[in-house]
Motif scaffolding. Structure first.
Motif, PDB file in Angstrom:
ATOM      1  N   ARG A 438       0.789  -1.171   0.052  1.00 49.77           N
ATOM      2  CA  ARG A 438      -0.124  -0.064   0.191  1.00 49.77           C
ATOM      3  C   ARG A 438       0.998   1.291  -0.201  1.00 49.77           C
ATOM      4  NH1 ARG A 438      -4.171  -2.368   4.525  1.00 49.77           N
ATOM      5  NH2 ARG A 438      -5.510  -3.574   3.036  1.00 49.77           N
ATOM      6  N   LYS A 443      -1.093  -0.868  -7.376  1.00 51.44           N
ATOM      7  CA  LYS A 443      -2.473  -1.474  -7.197  1.00 51.44           C
ATOM      8  C   LYS A 443      -2.626  -2.995  -7.709  1.00 51.44           C
ATOM      9  CE  LYS A 443      -4.696   2.917  -8.566  1.00 51.44           C
ATOM     10  NZ  LYS A 443      -5.794   3.560  -9.426  1.00 51.44           N
ATOM     11  N   ASN A 444      -1.855  -3.455  -8.687  1.00 51.42           N
ATOM     12  CA  ASN A 444      -1.928  -4.904  -8.989  1.00 51.42           C
ATOM     13  C   ASN A 444      -1.430  -5.720  -7.676  1.00 51.42           C
ATOM     14  OD1 ASN A 444      -2.932  -4.529 -11.546  1.00 51.42           O
ATOM     15  ND2 ASN A 444      -0.710  -4.581 -12.353  1.00 51.42           N
ATOM     16  N   LYS A 447      -3.797  -5.653  -4.585  1.00 55.69           N
ATOM     17  CA  LYS A 447      -4.985  -6.471  -5.106  1.00 55.69           C
ATOM     18  C   LYS A 447      -4.405  -8.096  -4.822  1.00 55.69           C
ATOM     19  CE  LYS A 447      -8.654  -7.742  -8.294  1.00 55.69           C
ATOM     20  NZ  LYS A 447      -8.737  -9.199  -7.940  1.00 55.69           N
ATOM     21  N   GLU A 450      -4.163  -8.797  -1.118  1.00 50.17           N
ATOM     22  CA  GLU A 450      -5.148  -8.813  -0.465  1.00 50.17           C
ATOM     23  C   GLU A 450      -6.128 -10.308  -0.769  1.00 50.17           C
ATOM     24  OE1 GLU A 450      -7.301  -5.266  -1.818  1.00 50.17           O
ATOM     25  OE2 GLU A 450      -6.467  -4.167   0.137  1.00 50.17           O
ATOM     26  N   ASP A 451      -6.032 -10.506  -2.152  1.00 51.13           N
ATOM     27  CA  ASP A 451      -6.874 -11.941  -2.475  1.00 51.13           C
ATOM     28  C   ASP A 451      -5.996 -13.095  -1.515  1.00 51.13           C
ATOM     29  OD1 ASP A 451      -8.307 -10.458  -4.109  1.00 51.13           O
ATOM     30  OD2 ASP A 451      -7.153 -10.757  -5.905  1.00 51.13           O
ATOM     31  N   SER A 454      -7.264 -12.873   1.739  1.00 53.78           N
ATOM     32  CA  SER A 454      -8.656 -13.298   2.154  1.00 53.78           C
ATOM     33  C   SER A 454      -8.668 -14.637   1.735  1.00 53.78           C
ATOM     34  CB  SER A 454      -9.521 -12.622   0.943  1.00 53.78           C
ATOM     35  OG  SER A 454      -9.586 -11.317   1.213  1.00 53.78           O
TER      36      SER A 454
END
Length: 547
Positions: A438, A443-444, A447, A450-451, A454
């Motif tokens: 961050r 951005k890639n 993501k 974060e994936d 999760s």
């Protein structure tokens, strides 16, 4: 002394001849030896006037005298005669020499004539028969008259001598400058070995007292043999120290010890060179001769390092079977496995891993983080596939995933995630790889992490504390400051790392006997404020806050 010798040769009683006759006899004997020299030394065909038949007859007559005088065995006699027949019956001229047969005959004659003398030389006591045979086949026979000086004190020596018959004396210089006899050299003695083996000038003059017969070996041939038979060379040096102890005392022993260490170091370099060049036959011969493949060079590199670096599977396997430490580290902390990985030799790396090699190296966390920062995904992939842990930490408790996230290396981060890198690990400042991503603004990458987070929580819906319970870490806590004097150091205790730093301080204080007003320090004396900063098997130090 030489009565029996001259009687056996058919030249009469030694007491019946004067010095001039003795010299004539010696010359005659020497010439007679030359007639057989093509069998032992020069291999030069004897040229005689007349027909080919006359040449053959004269040659055979001379050879028969030589064989009878030296009492050669029946097998050797037949080989000599067969060689001469073949030479005269073929289309070769008199100047032609057949190289294959004379070498074989010469070796057998040398074994028959000289082996009994060499076996009784104290210098070769305990040496292998193969080593002695190599010495015997390279000997040359010589005669010296009384008064001749064979070696001069202070000169460089390039010949080694063995006494068969006769008497010689070693002459030194007394304190008043006059000559003095140090020792007498009789049958089965040797001289010249100190100068040759220790690379020092000849310590004494060697002079002939009585007519003598000696065997001579040149320094180059001797050195070549020692290069092959290293164990025998060490035994020979030990014998030299014992046999010549009275000559130069401790200085000689020190010279020989230094020379032996030099030989061992040079031999280690030869082994490493054979491994580096992929010469497995030379390497095997060196090991058979006594070379230790476990020795390292000036950089601490073993031959296994070099074989792995060059990708030689056969040599790598040979060295492993010879007992070379598969995880040995050089002076730079590199292991053979790391050398294979660095140079892209996947098959050698797989072989090493299969034989028990590991990727545990000094400061491996910083090493892997540096490799990630360089951006070489193939290299990092080889490191990970050969057992390097993707969750290793550097001095700031940053993992390779922290580094990849901080500089926006999407492909490298994906590679680490596939290898099992954790997205929850915190560095010294409490940042996770996602926090680093961050801050970098990719951005890639954000993501992707974060994936991954999760997906991990979906598959394992537990908090980090519960995960630690399933796979707990342990640490060793010592009751002193990491920089404190050695005299005040005590044994520590091994504890499971709890969920909070307060629990760790309380548990350690209770068991060690400290007050609860304490703190935990790392090895570099940094204060640890969160258990996530503690690595598995880390050394910790419990000290008083007021100290």
């Amino acid at each position: 002394m030489f009565a029996n010798f001259f009687s056996s040769t058919g030249y009469g009683d030694i007491h019946a001849v004067n010095m001039r006759e003795m010299v004539f006899v010696m010359v005659y004997v020497s010439l007679d030896m030359v007639l057989g020299a093509y069998l032992i030394g020069n291999m030069t065909a004897l040229i005689v006037k007349g027909s080919k038949t006359e040449k053959f007859r004269d040659r055979m007559r001379d050879l028969m005298k030589y064989m009878n005088r030296n009492q050669l065995g029946r097998d050797i006699r037949e080989q000599i005669k067969g060689h001469v027949r073949l030479q005269f019956e073929s289309s070769y001229t008199d100047a032609v020499v057949l190289h294959d047969i004379p070498i074989s005959i010469r070796s057998k004659i040398s074994q028959s004539l000289y082996l009994p003398y060499i076996e009784n030389i104290p210098l070769f006591r305990g040496c292998s028969s193969e080593f002695i045979n190599q010495i015997v086949t390279r000997l040359h026979e010589e005669f010296f008259l009384p008064g001749e000086v064979i070696l001069q004190q202070g000169n460089v020596v390039d010949q080694l001598y063995f006494v068969c018959d006769g008497v010689l004396e070693e002459v030194g210089t007394a304190e008043d400058g006059s000559e003095e006899t140090v020792s007498l050299l009789e049958n089965n003695s040797s001289f010249g070995e100190i100068s040759i083996l220790c690379n020092i000038p000849q310590p004494y003059t060697v002079r002939v007292c009585e007519l003598c017969r000696v065997l001579r070996l040149d320094k180059q041939s001797f050195s070549n043999i020692l290069d092959i038979y290293f164990n025998d060379g060490k035994k020979l040096l030990d014998n030299l120290v014992e046999g010549k102890e009275s000559i130069r005392g401790k200085q000689l022993e020190s010279d020989i010890t230094f020379h032996l260490g030099k030989l061992e170091f040079e031999l280690a370099l030869k082994v490493n060179r054979a491994a580096f060049e992929g010469d497995i036959y030379h390497l095997k011969s060196l090991i058979r001769a006594g070379a230790d493949p476990k020795k390292t060079d000036y950089d601490g590199r073993s031959p296994l390092h070099l074989a792995a670096c060059r990708g030689y599977e056969d040599i790598t396997l040979l060295l492993i079977h010879e007992g070379v430490d598969i995880n040995i580290k050089d002076n730079f902390g590199n292991t053979p496995l790391l050398e294979a990985v660095k140079n892209g030799h996947d098959q050698v790396a797989s072989l090493l891993v299969r034989e028990g090699a590991s990727m545990k190296i000094d400061d491996s966390g910083s090493f892997l983080c540096t490799a990630v920062a360089r951006g070489d995904p193939d290299y990092v992939k080889r490191l990970l596939s050969n057992g390097m842990d993707p969750n290793l930490k550097d001095y700031d408790y940053r993992t390779p995933l922290h580094v990849a996230a901080s500089v926006g290396l999407v492909f490298m981060a994906n590679l680490l995630l596939e290898a099992g890198a954790s997205v929850f690990t915190k560095d010294r400042w409490g940042n996770t790889p996602l926090d680093e991503a961050r801050m970098s603004g990719n951005k890639n990458l954000i993501k992707m992490l974060e994936d991954a987070k999760s997906a991990h929580l979906t598959e394992f819906p537990f908090s980090q504390e519960i995960t630690d319970k399933v796979h707990p870490k342990k640490c060793t806590v010592f009751p002193f400051h990491p920089w404190g004097p050695k005299d005040y150091r005590k044994m520590g205790i091994v504890l499971w790392v709890p969920h909070t730093i307060e629990e760790l301080i309380k548990t350690a204080s209770d068991q060690i006997g400290f007050s609860s007003d304490s703190c935990i320090l790392s090895e570099d004396a940094g204060k640890i404020t969160d258990v996530s900063m503690i690595k598995d098997d880390q050394k910790l130090y419990l000290v008083s806050e007021t100290h």
